[in-house]
Design a protein around this motif. Structure first.
Motif, PDB file in Angstrom:
ATOM      1  N   GLY A 143       0.796  -1.224   0.000  1.00 57.90           N
ATOM      2  CA  GLY A 143       0.000   0.000   0.000  1.00 57.90           C
ATOM      3  C   GLY A 143       0.828   1.274   0.000  1.00 57.90           C
ATOM      4  N   SER A 144       2.152   1.156   0.196  1.00 55.70           N
ATOM      5  CA  SER A 144       2.986   2.359   0.323  1.00 55.70           C
ATOM      6  C   SER A 144       4.449   1.973   0.161  1.00 55.70           C
ATOM      7  N   GLY A 145       5.305   2.982   0.149  1.00 52.79           N
ATOM      8  CA  GLY A 145       6.744   2.742   0.062  1.00 52.79           C
ATOM      9  C   GLY A 145       7.292   2.107   1.320  1.00 52.79           C
ATOM     10  N   SER A 146       6.777   2.530   2.472  1.00 54.59           N
ATOM     11  CA  SER A 146       7.245   1.943   3.734  1.00 54.59           C
ATOM     12  C   SER A 146       6.905   0.455   3.776  1.00 54.59           C
ATOM     13  N   GLU A 147       5.685   0.133   3.383  1.00 56.93           N
ATOM     14  CA  GLU A 147       5.298  -1.286   3.354  1.00 56.93           C
ATOM     15  C   GLU A 147       6.148  -2.072   2.360  1.00 56.93           C
ATOM     16  N   ALA A 148       6.535  -1.403   1.271  1.00 57.99           N
ATOM     17  CA  ALA A 148       7.408  -2.071   0.292  1.00 57.99           C
ATOM     18  C   ALA A 148       8.741  -2.418   0.964  1.00 57.99           C
ATOM     19  N   ASN A 149       9.232  -1.526   1.799  1.00 52.40           N
ATOM     20  CA  ASN A 149      10.521  -1.795   2.450  1.00 52.40           C
ATOM     21  C   ASN A 149      10.396  -2.795   3.597  1.00 52.40           C
ATOM     22  N   ASP A 150       9.264  -2.811   4.275  1.00 50.85           N
ATOM     23  CA  ASP A 150       9.021  -3.908   5.231  1.00 50.85           C
ATOM     24  C   ASP A 150       9.031  -5.236   4.480  1.00 50.85           C
ATOM     25  N   GLY A 177      19.991   7.737   4.605  1.00 53.13           N
ATOM     26  CA  GLY A 177      19.088   7.183   3.595  1.00 53.13           C
ATOM     27  C   GLY A 177      17.677   7.242   4.156  1.00 53.13           C
ATOM     28  N   TYR A 178      16.674   7.206   3.281  1.00 51.61           N
ATOM     29  CA  TYR A 178      15.288   7.179   3.773  1.00 51.61           C
ATOM     30  C   TYR A 178      14.546   6.038   3.107  1.00 51.61           C
ATOM     31  N   HIS A 179      13.969   5.173   3.944  1.00 50.13           N
ATOM     32  CA  HIS A 179      13.219   4.033   3.393  1.00 50.13           C
ATOM     33  C   HIS A 179      11.832   3.914   4.007  1.00 50.13           C
ATOM     34  N   GLY A 180      11.354   5.009   4.629  1.00 55.84           N
ATOM     35  CA  GLY A 180       9.995   4.986   5.145  1.00 55.84           C
ATOM     36  C   GLY A 180       9.932   5.149   6.634  1.00 55.84           C
ATOM     37  N   SER A 181       8.710   5.055   7.137  1.00 58.95           N
ATOM     38  CA  SER A 181       8.451   5.477   8.500  1.00 58.95           C
ATOM     39  C   SER A 181       7.899   4.372   9.403  1.00 58.95           C
ATOM     40  N   ALA A 206      17.428  -1.788  -4.623  1.00 63.65           N
ATOM     41  CA  ALA A 206      17.448  -0.376  -5.037  1.00 63.65           C
ATOM     42  C   ALA A 206      16.083   0.214  -4.709  1.00 63.65           C
ATOM     43  N   ASP A 207      16.051   1.110  -3.733  1.00 59.19           N
ATOM     44  CA  ASP A 207      14.780   1.725  -3.351  1.00 59.19           C
ATOM     45  C   ASP A 207      14.441   2.803  -4.386  1.00 59.19           C
ATOM     46  N   GLU A 208      13.469   2.473  -5.245  1.00 56.85           N
ATOM     47  CA  GLU A 208      13.096   3.331  -6.380  1.00 56.85           C
ATOM     48  C   GLU A 208      11.830   4.131  -6.078  1.00 56.85           C
ATOM     49  N   VAL A 209      11.510   4.281  -4.789  1.00 53.28           N
ATOM     50  CA  VAL A 209      10.247   4.949  -4.443  1.00 53.28           C
ATOM     51  C   VAL A 209      10.212   6.380  -4.999  1.00 53.28           C
ATOM     52  N   ILE A 210      11.351   7.079  -4.995  1.00 51.34           N
ATOM     53  CA  ILE A 210      11.392   8.421  -5.595  1.00 51.34           C
ATOM     54  C   ILE A 210      11.888   8.364  -7.036  1.00 51.34           C
ATOM     55  N   CYS A 211      12.968   7.616  -7.261  1.00 46.64           N
ATOM     56  CA  CYS A 211      13.609   7.656  -8.598  1.00 46.64           C
ATOM     57  C   CYS A 211      12.799   6.931  -9.663  1.00 46.64           C
ATOM     58  N   ALA A 248      19.772   0.734  -0.928  1.00 45.66           N
ATOM     59  CA  ALA A 248      20.125   2.138  -1.172  1.00 45.66           C
ATOM     60  C   ALA A 248      19.179   2.746  -2.192  1.00 45.66           C
ATOM     61  N   GLU A 249      18.954   4.047  -2.052  1.00 46.47           N
ATOM     62  CA  GLU A 249      18.252   4.799  -3.098  1.00 46.47           C
ATOM     63  C   GLU A 249      19.290   5.133  -4.173  1.00 46.47           C
ATOM     64  N   PRO A 250      18.932   5.031  -5.458  1.00 46.30           N
ATOM     65  CA  PRO A 250      19.893   5.426  -6.505  1.00 46.30           C
ATOM     66  C   PRO A 250      20.398   6.854  -6.276  1.00 46.30           C
ATOM     67  N   ALA A 256       6.751   3.056  -5.281  1.00 39.54           N
ATOM     68  CA  ALA A 256       5.502   3.659  -4.759  1.00 39.54           C
ATOM     69  C   ALA A 256       5.334   5.004  -5.472  1.00 39.54           C
ATOM     70  N   LYS A 257       4.870   6.000  -4.786  1.00 38.35           N
ATOM     71  CA  LYS A 257       4.784   7.396  -5.271  1.00 38.35           C
ATOM     72  C   LYS A 257       4.393   7.545  -6.744  1.00 38.35           C
ATOM     73  N   GLY A 258       5.393   7.659  -7.642  1.00 40.87           N
ATOM     74  CA  GLY A 258       5.118   7.896  -9.063  1.00 40.87           C
ATOM     75  C   GLY A 258       4.365   6.762  -9.731  1.00 40.87           C
TER      76      GLY A 258
HETATM   77  N1  PLP Z   1      11.538   5.013   0.216  1.00 37.21           N
HETATM   78  C1  PLP Z   1      11.897   6.217  -0.230  1.00 37.21           C
HETATM   79  C2  PLP Z   1      13.143   6.351  -1.052  1.00 37.21           C
HETATM   80  C3  PLP Z   1      11.118   7.340   0.048  1.00 37.21           C
HETATM   81  O1  PLP Z   1      11.499   8.544  -0.372  1.00 37.21           O
HETATM   82  C4  PLP Z   1       9.932   7.163   0.790  1.00 37.21           C
HETATM   83  C5  PLP Z   1       9.079   8.326   1.104  1.00 37.21           C
HETATM   84  O2  PLP Z   1       9.440   9.472   0.909  1.00 37.21           O
HETATM   85  C6  PLP Z   1       9.605   5.888   1.247  1.00 37.21           C
HETATM   86  C7  PLP Z   1      10.425   4.830   0.937  1.00 37.21           C
HETATM   87  C8  PLP Z   1       8.387   5.668   2.064  1.00 37.21           C
HETATM   88  O3  PLP Z   1       7.254   5.744   1.273  1.00 37.21           O
HETATM   89  P1  PLP Z   1       5.816   5.973   1.949  1.00 37.21           P
HETATM   90  O4  PLP Z   1       5.829   7.351   2.525  1.00 37.21           O
HETATM   91  O5  PLP Z   1       4.868   5.789   0.801  1.00 37.21           O
HETATM   92  O6  PLP Z   1       5.632   4.935   2.981  1.00 37.21           O
END
Ligand code: PLP
Length: 447
Positions: free
Chosen positions: A117-124, A151-155, A257-262, A224-226, A286-288
């Motif tokens: 449902g989200s980027g955070s869930e993708a990383n879980d 790095g940021y992979h969610g909350s 490769a965390d592609e949530v933004i890229c 890692a995020e690209p 996620a996101k885009g």
């Molecule tokens: N991964 C990256 C690279 C992000 O930038 C973000 C959110 O900004 C997330 C994961 C988390 O995504 P979400 O806020 O949809 O849970």
């Protein structure tokens, strides 16, 4: 909208709402800004101000606001089948069609998608998936995932742990066990006297040191995020990814490769991994994916990993809203538009080169120590001394600059004293000129 209506909304916010990533006391003293409408690259607030959204919401509204086709796709799907799940050997057409569409644009050999449902869930999901993968392969001790500071992979607790935001770790009593971090490739902030390329190699080599320190037989993956987004649009020196690839090839660990933004065109390629020539094993997205019109995420998985997962019995993991049909229908339509209107190609060949050349002009401003960017991403480093890269004393000037952006009808984000942008992919040249003009105004007002 009348001022009294704005005051009523602000009172609702104060009395009933706990917004994310917010200092509540500071917000209540100031009053929240209420956004009421969006069209194209613009937003309007409750007081009628027109705002150029140089952050595409939160790096996600890639097609811009107000695309009727996405509304239609959601409406049609809601009438047909508003919900069903993907659990227990069932599926529905929108999720299946979407998985195929993602496989068609993903890097070669990545043909399956696990929806979230989200980027955070993708990383879980990746954390659990890589551990499950190694257990199936008879190496259950391979559990450690190496991420990067800042790095940021969610909350969620796993997302925040994989990420390297120390303030988040402090509030959550540190990362959960089994997660390690190495330094980020942030030359401007942490490169000291080293040449950027030398610095890129040095920080990449930390991956090998960490693998050896933890023990190769215990490391499951590197994440890692690209390009780090939330950390401040940190673009690695050219030497960084080749060195990382070389190290990854030497050890038997997975590359996430965390592609949530890229992902979905932000760099001018479909994925940041394409931009850098990386070949990850798993890609959180996620996101885009939906241009932010509905919440949705997923993990794109390499075929070899899928072959192993196929042998592992049940994967005890999933979310009620994994592959939600309405979100899937919107994502599918979003990808159709990106492809048919050749938006990623237009970013690569026209609008990103234009944005990047205009963005780099800003380095002449007395406040700007560096103006960097890739595709539809940009960062400005605000400094006291351009030559020495000396920063302003705490609390810096980023928040002040952000305030001036608010007043000048521009959304630009401050990460400390790094000002960042990530505009909708559909921004045109005229709007880029407007964006640069507004940024100049804000910098002048801050100086
Ligand atoms: N991964 C990256 C690279 C992000 O930038 C973000 C959110 O900004 C997330 C994961 C988390 O995504 P979400 O806020 O949809 O849970």
């Amino acid at each position: 909208m009348s001022d009294s209506q704005t005051l009523q909304w602000q009172a609702l916010s104060r009395d009933h709402h706990l917004p994310p990533f917010t200092d509540y006391k500071a917000l209540n003293a100031k009053g929240t800004r209420i956004i009421t409408r969006g069209e194209g690259v613009y937003l309007w607030d409750s007081e009628g101000h027109k705002i150029l959204d140089a952050m595409a919401g939160l790096w996600c509204v890639n097609l811009g606001y107000g695309r009727e086709e996405l509304v239609e796709a959601a409406t049609k799907q809601m009438r047909e089948l508003p919900y069903y799940n993907l659990f227990f050997q069932t599926a529905h057409p929108p999720a299946l069609a979407l998985a195929k569409a993602i496989a068609e644009i993903a890097p070669e050999g990545m043909n399956h998608v696990f929806f979230t449902g989200s980027g955070s869930e993708a990383n879980d999901t990746v954390l659990r998936m890589v551990r499950h993968y190694w257990a199936i392969k008879g190496q259950p001790q391979k559990k450690v995932v190496i991420g990067r500071w800042n790095g940021y992979h969610g909350s969620t607790i796993a997302g925040a742990s994989l990420g390297g935001m120390k303030a988040m770790h402090e509030q959550g009593d540190g990362p959960i066990p089994g997660i390690e971090h190495i330094d980020q490739p942030y030359w401007f902030g942490e490169g000291g006297d080293l040449d950027p390329e030398e610095f890129g190699v040095r920080v990449a080599e930390q991956l090998e040191q960490k693998i050896l320190e933890v023990g190769e037989d215990k490391v499951a993956a590197f994440i890692a995020e690209p390009i780090q987004g939330a950390g401040g649009v940190i673009i690695p020196p050219d030497s960084y990814w080749p060195k990382i690839r070389e190290i990854l090839a030497r050890y038997d660990i997975l590359f996430i490769a965390d592609e949530v933004i890229c992902g979905f065109g932000r760099t001018g390629e479909w994925f940041g991994s394409d931009y850098y020539g990386n070949a990850p094993d798993l890609m959180p997205i996620a996101k885009g994916l939906t241009s932010g019109y509905l919440p949705m995420g997923g993990v794109v998985v390499r075929d070899e990993v899928v072959h192993t997962l196929n042998e592992g019995g049940e994967f005890y993991h999933g979310f009620t809203y994994s592959g939600h049909p309405v979100a899937a229908a919107v994502a599918l339509e979003n990808i159709r538009i990106l492809r048919e209107e050749k938006i990623v190609e237009r970013v690569k060949t026209k609008t990103a080169p234009y944005l990047q050349s205009r963005w780099r002009e800003l380095v002449e401003h007395p406040l700007v120590g560096e103006a960097r960017g890739v595709g539809m991403l940009g960062a400005l480093e605000l400094v006291k001394n351009k030559k020495t890269r000396e920063r302003f004393a705490d609390p810096g000037v980023g928040m002040l600059c952000r305030e001036h952006c608010f007043r000048n009808g521009l959304v630009m984000r401050a990460v400390g004293d790094t000002m960042i942008i990530s505009p909708p992919l559909v921004i045109n040249e005229e709007q880029i000129d407007e964006l640069i003009g507004k940024v100049r105004l804000c910098l002048d007002a801050t100086a």
